[in-house]
Design a protein around this motif. Sequence first.
Motif, PDB file in Angstrom:
ATOM      1  N   LYS A   1       1.159   4.058  -3.061  1.00  0.00           N
ATOM      2  CA  LYS A   1       0.932   5.487  -2.838  1.00  0.00           C
ATOM      3  C   LYS A   1       2.166   6.299  -3.248  1.00  0.00           C
ATOM      4  CE  LYS A   1      -2.536   7.335  -1.109  1.00  0.00           C
ATOM      5  NZ  LYS A   1      -3.726   7.636  -1.927  1.00  0.00           N
TER       6      LYS A   1
ATOM      7  N   GLU B   1       0.839  -1.210   0.000  1.00  0.00           N
ATOM      8  CA  GLU B   1       0.000   0.000   0.000  1.00  0.00           C
ATOM      9  C   GLU B   1       0.873   1.259   0.000  1.00  0.00           C
ATOM     10  OE1 GLU B   1      -3.206   0.348  -0.287  1.00  0.00           O
ATOM     11  OE2 GLU B   1      -4.018  -1.643   0.158  1.00  0.00           O
TER      12      GLU B   1
ATOM     13  N   CYS C   1      -3.849  -0.321   5.982  1.00  0.00           N
ATOM     14  CA  CYS C   1      -3.943  -0.261   4.514  1.00  0.00           C
ATOM     15  C   CYS C   1      -4.959   0.795   4.072  1.00  0.00           C
ATOM     16  CB  CYS C   1      -4.325  -1.639   3.942  1.00  0.00           C
ATOM     17  SG  CYS C   1      -2.955  -2.820   3.999  1.00  0.00           S
TER      18      CYS C   1
ATOM     19  N   LEU D   1      -3.503   4.283   4.550  1.00  0.00           N
ATOM     20  CA  LEU D   1      -2.496   4.595   3.531  1.00  0.00           C
ATOM     21  C   LEU D   1      -3.174   4.926   2.211  1.00  0.00           C
ATOM     22  CD1 LEU D   1       0.170   1.869   4.337  1.00  0.00           C
ATOM     23  CD2 LEU D   1       0.674   4.296   3.997  1.00  0.00           C
ATOM     24  N   ARG D   2      -4.194   4.142   1.898  1.00  0.00           N
ATOM     25  CA  ARG D   2      -4.874   4.315   0.614  1.00  0.00           C
ATOM     26  C   ARG D   2      -5.612   5.648   0.550  1.00  0.00           C
ATOM     27  NH1 ARG D   2      -8.178   0.152  -2.928  1.00  0.00           N
ATOM     28  NH2 ARG D   2      -6.439  -1.093  -2.275  1.00  0.00           N
ATOM     29  N   ASP D   3      -6.322   6.002   1.645  1.00  0.00           N
ATOM     30  CA  ASP D   3      -7.106   7.240   1.558  1.00  0.00           C
ATOM     31  C   ASP D   3      -6.288   8.471   1.970  1.00  0.00           C
ATOM     32  OD1 ASP D   3      -7.194   7.380   4.340  1.00  0.00           O
ATOM     33  OD2 ASP D   3      -9.168   6.443   4.477  1.00  0.00           O
ATOM     34  N   GLY D   4      -4.988   8.274   2.239  1.00  0.00           N
ATOM     35  CA  GLY D   4      -4.109   9.421   2.454  1.00  0.00           C
ATOM     36  C   GLY D   4      -4.031   9.916   3.880  1.00  0.00           C
TER      37      GLY D   4
END
Lengths: 337, 125
Positions: free
Chosen positions: A188, A184, B80, B83-86
């Motif tokens: 990013k 992940e 996770c 991390l993905r949505d910032g």
Amino acid sequence: MTTGTDQIKSALEAALSGVYPGTSTVTDLRQLSGGASQETWAFNLSTGEGLKELILRRAPGGVVAKRATAAPDHATEAAILKLAHKAGVSVPEVPCVLSDAHGIGPGYVMTRIEGETIARKILRDAEFANARKVLAFQCGEALARIHRIPRETLPPLNAVTPREQLAQYRETYDSYDYPHPVFEAAFKWLEQRLPEADELTLVHGDFRNGNLIVGPEGIRAVLDWELTHVGDPAEDLGWLCVNSWRFGETTKVAGGFGSVEHLLEGYRAGGGTGMTAERVRFWEIFGTLKWGIMCMTMYQAFAQGTDRSVERAAIGRRSSETEIDLVNILYDRPSPP
Amino acid sequence: MMDQPSAAELVTAVREFIEKHAIPQLSGRTAFHGRVAANALAIVARELEQGPAAEAAETASLRALLGQDGTPEALNRELCRRLRDGRIDPMDPALGRHLVATTLAKVAIDQPTYAGFVHSPHRTR
């Protein structure tokens, strides 16, 4: 339905009779490898011009597999080999592309080139000491020639921008629904640094130690074009630098045999332009993530029952090799107290 | 409480049988799969030995990082998501320390001879 060796023999004799005058019999036919995507056979052919040492590449079992949409068919792969040869890249010649009429499935015949493909031998054996000094440069040179093949001369190929490729791997990773925080973070990191849409070129797609035939003097042939596509040319240089393909020679970033500087020097000598260590680094990190996800994919063949071998099961536990490579690259070592 | 041998000892006995007695009788592809099988059992033995402490340390680290409790899987899924949505940046130093520590512990079980682990700059020597 699969095909037996007798059927392959007679099909090859028929297919090649029109290529080499005086073709008579195929001898010493033996299977070299049976990958999930390709079968490779070696054989000799007696012709009016003498004995020819050849290789057959075909679909596993001669069955037209449901190939990934991105994968080129055998005729396309053969056409790319011819274009690469014309561009000055060392590749096998392709005397014959098999059609349905030959009855042993899709494939092609190529010339057999003597030399070593086992990466560990190339990186360690004394025989290849001189080759190791020139391989990074030669790889750069070969890649520049591949990337400079004019796009309008290429057969139809899948074209993928860096953004699209990242999205494809994201989709694959998501489909397994198993949390890998390192992946992940890498996704990013890559998304935040996606290169601007530079000019896309022909990309080999699997250019690494293991897919090169090497002699004591250096590269003799570039093999395994089945992942070829149109994309960011830096992809090929970065993939060559992925730590997994250094086979333990971690300090020699380019393929385990040389430096990125030497690789870029060869790239410029081959006429390549605009390549930088930074672009290579981006694709090295992307390549490391890709290999980690490919390990997950191979484990899925076990989990879903299509291949219950211990090898497919165990490879899932090699994803973590790419995770340690990613954290080694992404995160600084803690400063000493 | 189970009797002796321990699960780790049983797994080691089977690995030694494969390495010393089975593999010499095998050839080609089957011999290769024999070596993979022995390696897989070595992973299992290391996981039986190191896994509980590694998972406890990982869970404690995840709790501190995320400020919430849960199973290791639930916490990893939450990390996770963030991390993905910032909500957590990939270059966040606390995240980096967590990922380095958990990955080192994971590879020590999975592939302790892998060059990227052996030569990792993050290992204290």
